[in-house]
Design an enzyme around this catalytic site. Structure first.
Site, PDB file in Angstrom:
ATOM      1  N   GLN A 108       0.812  -1.302  -0.161  1.00 49.58           N
ATOM      2  CA  GLN A 108      -0.126  -0.041   0.085  1.00 49.58           C
ATOM      3  C   GLN A 108       0.819   1.413  -0.012  1.00 49.58           C
ATOM      4  OE1 GLN A 108      -3.280   0.495  -0.334  1.00 49.58           O
ATOM      5  NE2 GLN A 108      -3.744  -1.591  -0.485  1.00 49.58           N
ATOM      6  N   ALA A 146       2.408  -4.361  -8.079  1.00 50.18           N
ATOM      7  CA  ALA A 146       2.678  -3.398  -9.069  1.00 50.18           C
ATOM      8  C   ALA A 146       1.199  -2.766  -9.226  1.00 50.18           C
ATOM      9  CB  ALA A 146       3.194  -3.919 -10.220  1.00 50.18           C
ATOM     10  N   CYS A 177     -21.148  -6.939   6.344  1.00 48.22           N
ATOM     11  CA  CYS A 177     -22.431  -7.047   5.799  1.00 48.22           C
ATOM     12  C   CYS A 177     -22.315  -7.040   4.306  1.00 48.22           C
ATOM     13  CB  CYS A 177     -23.441  -5.826   6.030  1.00 48.22           C
ATOM     14  SG  CYS A 177     -23.662  -5.676   7.863  1.00 48.22           S
TER      15      CYS A 177
END
Length: 459
Positions: free
Chosen positions: A177, A195, A320
Site C-alpha cells: 500500500q 505493481a 454486511c
C-alpha cells in the site's frame, strides 16, 4: 464515473501503458538466451530491476520479480522461515496484516509452526513494545505491513525493525500500500509489494531480501530470478511496473499533499453530513489517499450498491457483504464499528469536484438504506420494565443493533437491555453503538444458542 478504490487496484498509469506497449515489441524473447533478441530482453529486465531496486532502497541483486504481490509474500515468508529453521519455528505477525500474510501464517501453523499475533489499538496501529514482547529465542521471522490496506494507518516499521535487529530476527515488510508513496524506512530484512497498487499492470510483484538474511526457496526452483520465483518472467509487464513506480514516485510528494486535502475534507464533513458515523484509522499517521468510515444501522452491501448506482466505485471492510457474515479481520482487531463500512481510496488525479459530488450523494444514500431497514428515531414512551431481553437470533447486521436502538427507551435510565444474537458482528457493533450513543456496555455471556450482550441505559 469516479473510481475511489485505488487501495484495491490503481488505474494503469500512463507511463505504464507506454512502457508496456513499447516493451511488447522489444521484450518478447527469453532473457536467459545469448542471441540478439535474448540479450535485448535481458537489458530490459536488468534496467527494470535497477529501477525497482532504487525505488525500494536495496541492491539490484537483492530484488526479484514474482507473478503477484501475494506470491512475493508467500515466497518471502516461507523462504525466510525455511532458511532459519535451525533457530526455531516461531512467526510473529500483526493482527491487521493483509490476508496474504495471515494465510501464510495459517499454513505455517498447519505444518506445526507457532504463530503470535501482535494486537493493535483502536487506530489500527501496533505498539513496538508488542513486538518486543512477542519475539523470543525461537522466533524465525516477524512480519509487519508498512501501512494498512483497509484504514490507511501507517505502522511504526522503523522502530519495530530496530527491535527485530537487536533481537537478531529478520523483519519482512508488506509494502504493497505504501511503496508508491515512498521507500520504507528502517532496517527491514525483506520486503514484498505489488505493481497494481501503484498503477503498474496486474500480475507483477516484487520481493527484496537483504544480503545476509538466510533464505531457502520452497518448492521446485529453476535458474530464473535467483531461484526465488521460477518460470518465464512477464517481461513487458515488469518493464511497465518499474517505469510506473519511478513515475509515481516522482509525482508522489505533490500528489500526496493534494489528495490529503481531499481526504481531510471527507474525514471532517462525513461526520457532519451523516448521523451516527465513526471515522476509523489514525487521524494523522495514515496514507494520504485513504479514508474509512462506518455507518450505524446500515447494510454495507446495500450501501455500496446505492453508491455504485449514483456513479461512485468504493469498497468496504464491512461484515454486511454477500461474501461473508463475519467482520473484516482488521476492523475486528481494532474493535471499531463494522456495519455500513465504506473505504474511499482516491487514485492520482482525483478532482475536488468528484469528492464534493460524493459528499453530496452520500447522506441521501445512507438515509435511503436506513429508511428501507425501518430505522427511525424511537418514539418517546414510558419505560415498561427495568430490564428487557431481545431475541435477535437469526437476524444479521445491522438488524440486532437496530432492535437495540428501538428498545433502549423501553427501560428507565439505569435499566438494562440484553440482546441475544448469533451474529458474530454483534460482538463489535453493540459495544461500538454504546460508545456512539453514550450508553454503558456490560459485556457478553454465552447462551445455549448465541451470545447475550448487556447494555445499561445512561440517559
Amino acid at each position: 464515473m469516479p473510481y475511489f478504490d485505488a487501495a484495491s487496484a490503481a488505474p494503469l498509469h500512463p507511463v505504464a501503458r507506454q512502457a508496456l506497449q513499447a516493451s511488447l515489441d522489444e521484450g518478447w524473447a527469453d532473457p536467459a538466451r545469448l542471441y540478439r533478441e535474448g540479450r535485448r530482453a535481458r537489458l530490459l529486465l536488468d534496467a527494470a530491476r535497477e529501477a525497482a531496486a532504487e525505488a525500494v532502497g536495496c541492491r539490484a541483486d537483492e530484488l526479484v520479480f514474482t507473478p503477484s504481490g501475494t506470491h512475493a509474500v508467500h515466497a518471502g515468508v516461507s523462504g525466510v522461515l525455511a532458511g532459519r529453521r535451525r533457530v526455531g519455528d516461531h512467526l510473529v505477525v500483526s493482527a491487521v496484516e493483509h490476508s496474504s500474510v495471515l494465510h501464510a501464517a495459517e499454513a505455517h501453523a498447519g505444518r506445526g509452526g507457532s504463530v503470535t499475533e501482535v494486537p493493535v489499538d483502536r487506530f489500527g496501529a501496533v505498539a513496538p513494545a508488542g513486538y518486543a514482547e512477542a519475539l523470543g529465542a525461537s522466533t524465525a521471522l516477524a512480519c509487519l505491513q508498512s501501512a494498512n490496506h483497509e484504514v490507511g494507518t501507517v505502522q511504526p516499521v522503523a522502530e519495530v525493525a530496530e527491535i527485530c535487529r537487536e533481537a537478531g530476527v529478520p523483519l519482512l515488510v508488506d509494502a504493497a500500500q505504501s511503496l508508491g508513496w515512498g521507500p520504507v524506512e528502517g532496517a527491514w530484512s525483506a520486503l514484498a509489494a505489488s505493481a497494481h497498487k501503484w498503477g503498474g499492470p496486474p500480475g507483477v510483484g516484487l520481493l527484496a531480501v537483504r544480503k545476509g538474511v538466510r533464505f531457502s526457496p520452497q518448492g521446485p526452483t529453476d535458474e530464473r530470478e535467483s531461484g526465488r520465483s521460477p518460470g518465464f518472467v512477464n517481461l513487458p509487464a515488469i518493464v511497465a511496473a518499474a517505469a510506473s513506480l519511478r513515475a509515481v514516485r516522482a509525482e508522489a510528494e505533490a500528489e500526496a499533499a493534494r489528495l490529503r486535502i481531499l481526504v481531510d475534507r471527507v474525514r471532517r464533513r462525513v461526520v457532519r453530513l451523516v448521523p451516527d458515523v465513526e471515522v476509523v484509522g489514525h487521524p494523522d499517521a495514515r496514507l494520504p489517499h485513504l479514508v474509512t468510515f462506518s455507518c450505524l444501522y446500515v447494510d454495507g452491501e446495500t450501501l455500496l450498491h446505492e453508491l455504485d448506482r449514483a456513479g461512485f466505485s468504493v469498497n468496504s471492510g464491512s461484515s454486511c457483504t454477500s461474501s461473508t457474515l463475519t467482520p473484516s479481520h482488521v476492523l475486528r482487531a481494532m474493535g471499531v464499528l463494522s456495519e455500513g463500512n465504506v473505504r474511499v481510496s482516491l487514485p492520482a488525479g482525483t478532482r475536488a469536484e468528484e469528492v464534493n459530488a460524493f459528499l453530496e450523494v452520500l447522506p441521501g444514500a445512507v438515509a435511503g438504506v436506513r429508511e428501507r431497514l425501518g430505522v427511525r428515531e424511537p418514539a418517546a414512551v414510558a419505560p415498561v420494565a427495568d430490564s428487557v431481553e431481545l431475541d435477535a437470533l437469526g437476524l444479521r447486521c445491522p438488524q440486532p443493533v437496530i432492535e437495540l436502538a428501538r428498545a433502549i427507551t423501553s427501560v428507565p435510565v439505569g435499566g438494562t437491555v440484553t440482546v441475544v444474537s448469533d451474529d458474530e458482528v454483534a460482538r463489535l457493533d453493540i459495544p461500538a453503538w454504546c460508545g456512539m450513543r453514550g450508553h454503558e456496555y456490560l459485556g457478553d455471556s454465552p447462551r445455549p444458542v448465541g451470545v447475550a450482550y448487556g447494555v445499561r441505559r445512561l440517559h
